[in-house]
Scaffold this motif. Structure first.
Motif, PDB file in Angstrom:
ATOM      1  N   ARG A 154      -9.921   3.382   3.686  1.00  0.00           N
ATOM      2  CA  ARG A 154      -9.868   3.666   2.262  1.00  0.00           C
ATOM      3  C   ARG A 154     -10.740   4.880   1.999  1.00  0.00           C
ATOM      4  O   ARG A 154     -11.881   4.919   2.480  1.00  0.00           O
ATOM      5  CB  ARG A 154     -10.392   2.451   1.486  1.00  0.00           C
ATOM      6  CG  ARG A 154      -9.870   2.426   0.082  1.00  0.00           C
ATOM      7  CD  ARG A 154     -10.145   1.124  -0.604  1.00  0.00           C
ATOM      8  NE  ARG A 154      -9.646   1.202  -1.959  1.00  0.00           N
ATOM      9  CZ  ARG A 154     -10.079   0.496  -2.949  1.00  0.00           C
ATOM     10  NH1 ARG A 154     -11.024  -0.405  -2.742  1.00  0.00           N
ATOM     11  NH2 ARG A 154      -9.581   0.646  -4.148  1.00  0.00           N
ATOM     12  N   ARG A 160      -4.351  -2.037  -1.190  1.00  0.00           N
ATOM     13  CA  ARG A 160      -5.124  -0.880  -1.664  1.00  0.00           C
ATOM     14  C   ARG A 160      -5.898  -0.213  -0.526  1.00  0.00           C
ATOM     15  O   ARG A 160      -6.657   0.713  -0.763  1.00  0.00           O
ATOM     16  CB  ARG A 160      -6.067  -1.291  -2.800  1.00  0.00           C
ATOM     17  CG  ARG A 160      -5.284  -1.655  -4.075  1.00  0.00           C
ATOM     18  CD  ARG A 160      -6.188  -1.701  -5.278  1.00  0.00           C
ATOM     19  NE  ARG A 160      -7.242  -2.664  -5.106  1.00  0.00           N
ATOM     20  CZ  ARG A 160      -7.122  -3.978  -5.275  1.00  0.00           C
ATOM     21  NH1 ARG A 160      -5.951  -4.481  -5.628  1.00  0.00           N
ATOM     22  NH2 ARG A 160      -8.138  -4.796  -5.113  1.00  0.00           N
ATOM     23  N   GLN A 161      -5.715  -0.713   0.691  1.00  0.00           N
ATOM     24  CA  GLN A 161      -6.288   0.001   1.835  1.00  0.00           C
ATOM     25  C   GLN A 161      -5.237   0.060   2.948  1.00  0.00           C
ATOM     26  O   GLN A 161      -4.383  -0.816   3.065  1.00  0.00           O
ATOM     27  CB  GLN A 161      -7.585  -0.646   2.322  1.00  0.00           C
ATOM     28  CG  GLN A 161      -7.459  -2.055   2.863  1.00  0.00           C
ATOM     29  CD  GLN A 161      -8.812  -2.626   3.322  1.00  0.00           C
ATOM     30  OE1 GLN A 161      -9.869  -2.065   3.055  1.00  0.00           O
ATOM     31  NE2 GLN A 161      -8.770  -3.747   4.030  1.00  0.00           N
ATOM     32  N   GLN A 173     -12.952   0.648   6.819  1.00  0.00           N
ATOM     33  CA  GLN A 173     -13.443  -0.460   6.004  1.00  0.00           C
ATOM     34  C   GLN A 173     -13.810  -1.654   6.894  1.00  0.00           C
ATOM     35  O   GLN A 173     -13.166  -1.881   7.919  1.00  0.00           O
ATOM     36  CB  GLN A 173     -12.376  -0.882   4.991  1.00  0.00           C
ATOM     37  CG  GLN A 173     -11.978   0.228   4.034  1.00  0.00           C
ATOM     38  CD  GLN A 173     -13.149   0.706   3.198  1.00  0.00           C
ATOM     39  OE1 GLN A 173     -13.841  -0.078   2.560  1.00  0.00           O
ATOM     40  NE2 GLN A 173     -13.386   2.026   3.220  1.00  0.00           N
ATOM     41  N   ASN A 206      -8.964  -6.148  -0.254  1.00  0.00           N
ATOM     42  CA  ASN A 206      -8.158  -5.130  -0.946  1.00  0.00           C
ATOM     43  C   ASN A 206      -6.733  -4.991  -0.431  1.00  0.00           C
ATOM     44  O   ASN A 206      -6.265  -3.864  -0.221  1.00  0.00           O
ATOM     45  CB  ASN A 206      -8.845  -3.764  -0.844  1.00  0.00           C
ATOM     46  CG  ASN A 206     -10.139  -3.728  -1.600  1.00  0.00           C
ATOM     47  OD1 ASN A 206     -10.171  -4.109  -2.776  1.00  0.00           O
ATOM     48  ND2 ASN A 206     -11.201  -3.315  -0.944  1.00  0.00           N
ATOM     49  N   TYR A 231       0.824  -1.215   0.000  1.00  0.00           N
ATOM     50  CA  TYR A 231       0.000   0.000   0.000  1.00  0.00           C
ATOM     51  C   TYR A 231       0.858   1.265   0.000  1.00  0.00           C
ATOM     52  O   TYR A 231       0.569   2.240  -0.712  1.00  0.00           O
ATOM     53  CB  TYR A 231      -0.900  -0.039   1.244  1.00  0.00           C
ATOM     54  CG  TYR A 231      -1.674   1.214   1.476  1.00  0.00           C
ATOM     55  CD1 TYR A 231      -2.830   1.474   0.750  1.00  0.00           C
ATOM     56  CD2 TYR A 231      -1.247   2.154   2.411  1.00  0.00           C
ATOM     57  CE1 TYR A 231      -3.543   2.648   0.951  1.00  0.00           C
ATOM     58  CE2 TYR A 231      -1.956   3.318   2.623  1.00  0.00           C
ATOM     59  CZ  TYR A 231      -3.097   3.564   1.890  1.00  0.00           C
ATOM     60  OH  TYR A 231      -3.793   4.721   2.087  1.00  0.00           O
ATOM     61  N   ASP A 249      -6.421   8.416   1.532  1.00  0.00           N
ATOM     62  CA  ASP A 249      -7.291   7.570   2.350  1.00  0.00           C
ATOM     63  C   ASP A 249      -7.414   8.059   3.797  1.00  0.00           C
ATOM     64  O   ASP A 249      -8.347   7.687   4.491  1.00  0.00           O
ATOM     65  CB  ASP A 249      -6.762   6.134   2.350  1.00  0.00           C
ATOM     66  CG  ASP A 249      -6.748   5.556   0.941  1.00  0.00           C
ATOM     67  OD1 ASP A 249      -7.754   5.730   0.230  1.00  0.00           O
ATOM     68  OD2 ASP A 249      -5.727   4.972   0.535  1.00  0.00           O
ATOM     69  N   SER A 267      -1.636   8.514  -0.876  1.00  0.00           N
ATOM     70  CA  SER A 267      -2.431   7.745   0.078  1.00  0.00           C
ATOM     71  C   SER A 267      -2.813   8.616   1.269  1.00  0.00           C
ATOM     72  O   SER A 267      -3.741   8.308   1.996  1.00  0.00           O
ATOM     73  CB  SER A 267      -1.670   6.500   0.539  1.00  0.00           C
ATOM     74  OG  SER A 267      -0.360   6.840   0.905  1.00  0.00           O
TER      75      SER A 267
END
Ligand SMILES: C[S@@+](CC[C@H](N)C(=O)[O-])C[C@H]1O[C@@H](n2cnc3c(N)ncnc32)[C@H](O)[C@@H]1O
Length: 367
Positions: A273, A287-288, A278, A284, A35, A48, A42
């Motif tokens: 995210r 991606r998180q 989440q 993911n 990530y 995020d 990010s």
């Protein structure tokens, strides 16, 4: 399978479950799929989650003013003028905090700036490239180390600091089996192309010192996280400090007792995210963001064992308000305080924003 990076799928598809800590390390910092290695932002409004650095330059400016005061006071000030003084940052990510601190010192403390070495501890080659770009204006003043023992050539005279580094380190996630009165560990395994939780034998005893009366009332499945990586990192960092130098961190977290609170039976691990928490820590991956509260009792103990003493453990609100108080009373030189400073200061210190959730641990090597 398309959703799961190959590296993680293959690590989780062995005969045994993958300890969550190893999953988290891959999901966050794997050079291929991590990530924190992805190109897009990010952190900040388009990312995020926010950090204190996203609020604006004031966080770095207040730190710079405080760092200058520490570096200009004995015993560090008494070191020979040809010896460099060090600011060492770990977890610098895109180096925005480094830029804020260096800009402030260059403009407001040029003499100190000229004898300063700013080191960034950065194991990732990709992030180092981002940081070199962000700090191009300070070429020659900034140096990089891939681990903390290498920073400042192993002998640090100054301040070693991090903002939200320890809460991004991989945690082991333990569960309590109330009927057998034993801990198990949560691991991750690949099943029908999905990552799922799997119980496994614990990698270590997470709470050898827990009183039996407490374990006797612990609900089945109670979760306790431990982060030996953060404790080892802090111990190593404390070891490189020379006399009068300081070690400072800002992170989400609390004391040991906070991790046993009955209203928090599911632990502190969270996934983020697009500014939303989440529901699934395993979905993911890469991606998180994944983060867990820092156990400051254990971090502090790691420092004490390495010979440093605790100067402050407080909320971010308390720590920054003390710096600002000295500025307002004229004891710490700063630029004229504006309404924009006030706006950022409120976000950094208000208990409902970043002021209470973030804690600050400051330790110092006395001799
Ligand atoms: C939450 S981000 C830091 C945010 C940044 N300091 C800020 O204030 O905006 C955590 C960073 O620490 C990095 N990191 C994790 N383990 C590290 C280690 N052992 N040494 C240096 N950086 C590390 C992560 O890859 C990531 O870049």
């Amino acid at each position: 399978m398309a959703e799961i990076p190959e590296k993680i799928a293959s690590a989780a598809s062995g005969g045994k479950p993958l300890p969550f800590a190893q999953f988290m390390a891959l999901a966050l910092d794997c050079p291929v799929c991590g990530y924190y290695e992805k190109e897009g932002d990010s952190i900040g409004r388009h990312g995020d989650f926010y950090t204190s650095v996203s609020v604006g330059p004031l966080f770095g400016q207040l730190l710079a003013a405080q760092f200058a005061a520490w570096l200009e006071a004995p015993p560090l000030a008494a070191s020979p003028p040809e010896a460099p003084l060090h600011l060492v940052e770990a977890g610098a990510h895109r180096a925005l905090l480094a830029r804020d601190i260096l800009s402030w010192l260059q403009h407001h403390r040029p003499k100190l700036f000229s004898r300063l070495e700013y080191w960034i501890v950065e194991p990732s080659a990709r992030k180092r490239t981002w940081q070199e770009g962000a700090l191009a204006a300070f070429q020659g003043r900034v140096r990089w180390a891939s681990h903390v023992g290498q920073a400042a050539d192993g002998g640090l005279r100054g301040v070693l600091f991090a903002n939200e580094l320890l809460d991004a380190m991989p945690v082991h996630r333990f569960g309590w089996d109330a009927s057998r009165r034993v801990w198990f560990e949560w691991g991750v395994t690949l099943q029908d192309d999905r990552l799922v939780w799997a119980r496994m034998a614990p990698s270590f005893d997470p709470a050898p010192e827990a009183p039996p009366e407490l374990l006797g009332v612990l609900p089945d499945g109670f979760i306790l996280e431990r982060c030996p990586a953060a404790e080892a990192w802090w111990r190593g960092a404390a070891t490189v400090l020379q006399t009068g130098s300081r070690l400072l961190t800002f992170d989400y977290g609390g004391r040991e007792e906070d991790f046993w609170r009955p209203e928090r039976p599911f632990g502190t691990l969270r996934a983020f995210r697009r500014h939303r928490q989440q529901p699934d820590l395993l979905s993911n991956p890469g991606r998180q963001d994944l983060t867990a509260d820092v156990n400051f009792s254990r971090i502090e103990a790691a420092g004490l064992a390495a010979g440093v003493t605790t100067e402050t453990f407080s909320t971010q609100q308390g720590f920054l308000t003390r710096i600002a108080g000295r500025i307002w009373e004229g004891q710490l030189a700063f630029e004229p305080w504006t309404t924009e400073h006030t706006r950022q200061f409120q976000t950094l210190t208000h208990p409902e924003h970043l002021g209470r959730a973030f804690r600050v641990l400051l330790q110092r090597r006395e001799t």
